[in-house]
Scaffold this motif. Structure first.
Motif, mmCIF file in Angstrom:
data_model
loop_
_atom_site.group_PDB
_atom_site.id
_atom_site.type_symbol
_atom_site.label_atom_id
_atom_site.label_comp_id
_atom_site.label_asym_id
_atom_site.label_seq_id
_atom_site.Cartn_x
_atom_site.Cartn_y
_atom_site.Cartn_z
ATOM 1 N N ASN A 252 0.868 -1.183 0.000
ATOM 2 C CA ASN A 252 0.000 0.000 0.000
ATOM 3 C C ASN A 252 0.904 1.232 0.000
ATOM 4 O O ASN A 252 2.108 1.126 -0.170
ATOM 5 C CB ASN A 252 -0.944 -0.024 1.203
ATOM 6 C CG ASN A 252 -0.202 -0.113 2.539
ATOM 7 O OD1 ASN A 252 0.992 0.173 2.613
ATOM 8 N ND2 ASN A 252 -0.903 -0.509 3.585
ATOM 9 N N SER A 253 0.329 2.412 0.188
ATOM 10 C CA SER A 253 1.130 3.638 0.133
ATOM 11 C C SER A 253 2.226 3.652 1.197
ATOM 12 O O SER A 253 3.340 4.127 0.953
ATOM 13 C CB SER A 253 0.230 4.868 0.294
ATOM 14 O OG SER A 253 -0.436 4.854 1.551
ATOM 15 N N ILE A 254 1.924 3.094 2.388
ATOM 16 C CA ILE A 254 2.920 3.055 3.463
ATOM 17 C C ILE A 254 4.063 2.114 3.091
ATOM 18 O O ILE A 254 5.236 2.396 3.338
ATOM 19 C CB ILE A 254 2.271 2.620 4.792
ATOM 20 C CG1 ILE A 254 1.137 3.578 5.180
ATOM 21 C CG2 ILE A 254 3.302 2.561 5.908
ATOM 22 C CD1 ILE A 254 0.350 3.134 6.394
ATOM 23 N N GLY A 255 3.717 0.977 2.475
ATOM 24 C CA GLY A 255 4.733 0.028 2.043
ATOM 25 C C GLY A 255 5.645 0.605 0.976
ATOM 26 O O GLY A 255 6.869 0.451 1.028
ATOM 27 N N TYR A 256 5.044 1.280 0.000
ATOM 28 C CA TYR A 256 5.853 1.904 -1.052
ATOM 29 C C TYR A 256 6.746 3.003 -0.488
ATOM 30 O O TYR A 256 7.894 3.161 -0.896
ATOM 31 C CB TYR A 256 4.949 2.473 -2.145
ATOM 32 C CG TYR A 256 4.454 1.452 -3.134
ATOM 33 C CD1 TYR A 256 5.342 0.786 -3.965
ATOM 34 C CD2 TYR A 256 3.097 1.153 -3.257
ATOM 35 C CE1 TYR A 256 4.895 -0.156 -4.889
ATOM 36 C CE2 TYR A 256 2.636 0.223 -4.169
ATOM 37 C CZ TYR A 256 3.538 -0.428 -4.984
ATOM 38 O OH TYR A 256 3.096 -1.362 -5.893
#
Length: 271
Positions: A252-256
């Motif tokens: 997700n955005s946090i992972g990216y």
């Protein structure tokens, strides 16, 4: 209205319908025959999506050019903000250059190493390679989907089959690097390592194969003096509850953002 008038009106209407239908059909054919490769170009001022046309074109030499290639991870799939690690990284890299930063993304959802090799062979991609300051690559995630094979095939046979996939992948990746270096010796190649998207569903023997896959990839990347391997296995192992998108496969955005920060830390001493 007499029969002759009604017949004339119906004939005209039929002709109009035929013309419209024919035009629509011709247009649909032109779309089908168009190139399937798309490019997402992101600058410090904003972004736009447009198809790569057949004319060979150069990137702006006055910009700091980042080329992104590979699979859906490189594309940024799963990021609810539509940013992905490349665009997140470019925001961090602003502190390293006075130039505007252009991100050209030619990654293809679902691609594997053989598909990436074919894309890199194209004249358009080689032109992009020649004009790029950095090249980001993420590939292999779709090939390791085979690791979750739950068939009744004996484990020894499965291992041999996966080894074959791994060997083909390593050969394709080696050829990709050779092609890149044939056109650009100075660009920094940044390769994103693989994580385990299956959690505890992946058995120990498959985890061992995944770790071996990453290790061999790291060795290949590290054999290039101007390339760097970015591990992600530990990031997702210890943050799986926070870093995965709803599909439990892509970040997700946090992972990216976590990937981009690790990239920046690894590259911050580069000029």
């Amino acid at each position: 209205m007499n029969k002759k008038s009604r017949f004339t009106i119906l004939s005209i209407a039929a002709c109009i319908f035929t013309i419209v239908f024919a035009a629509g059909f011709a247009y649909s054919i032109s779309i089908t025959n168009a190139s399937g490769i798309t490019s997402s170009k992101v600058t410090n001022k904003g972004s736009e999506n447009k198809a790569v046309d057949t004319k060979i074109k150069k990137l702006n030499s006055n910009s700091y050019n980042i080329l992104v290639m590979g699979d859906s991870l490189a594309r940024g799939t799963g990021d609810e903000t539509n940013s992905g690690f490349a665009n997140d990284f470019s925001k961090l890299w602003k502190s390293k250059t006075k130039k505007s930063i252009d991100v050209t993304n030619i990654a293809v959802n679902g691609d594997v190493s053989s598909g990436l090799l074919n894309i890199v062979k194209s004249k358009q991609t080689l032109q992009y390679v020649q004009d790029s300051n950095m090249i980001f690559i993420s590939i292999g995630g779709n090939e390791i989907k085979n690791f979750k094979n739950s068939s009744t095939v004996p484990s020894a046979v499965q291992t041999d089959s996966l080894k074959t996939v791994e060997n083909k992948y390593m050969k394709n990746l080696s050829d990709v690097f050779k092609l890149i270096r044939s056109r650009n010796q100075n660009s920094i190649i940044v390769f994103i390592g693989l994580y385990n998207p299956f959690g505890s569903e992946l058995t120990e023997d498959k985890l061992e194969l995944l770790n071996e896959w990453n290790y061999k990839t790291d060795q290949l990347v590290s054999s290039d003096d101007n390339a760097i391997y970015i591990p992600t296995y530990d990031l997702f192992k210890y943050n799986s509850g926070n870093y995965f998108a709803a599909d439990n496969f892509h970040p997700n955005s946090i992972g990216y953002e976590a990937i981009s920060k690790r990239m920046f830390e690894a590259l911050k001493n580069y000029k």
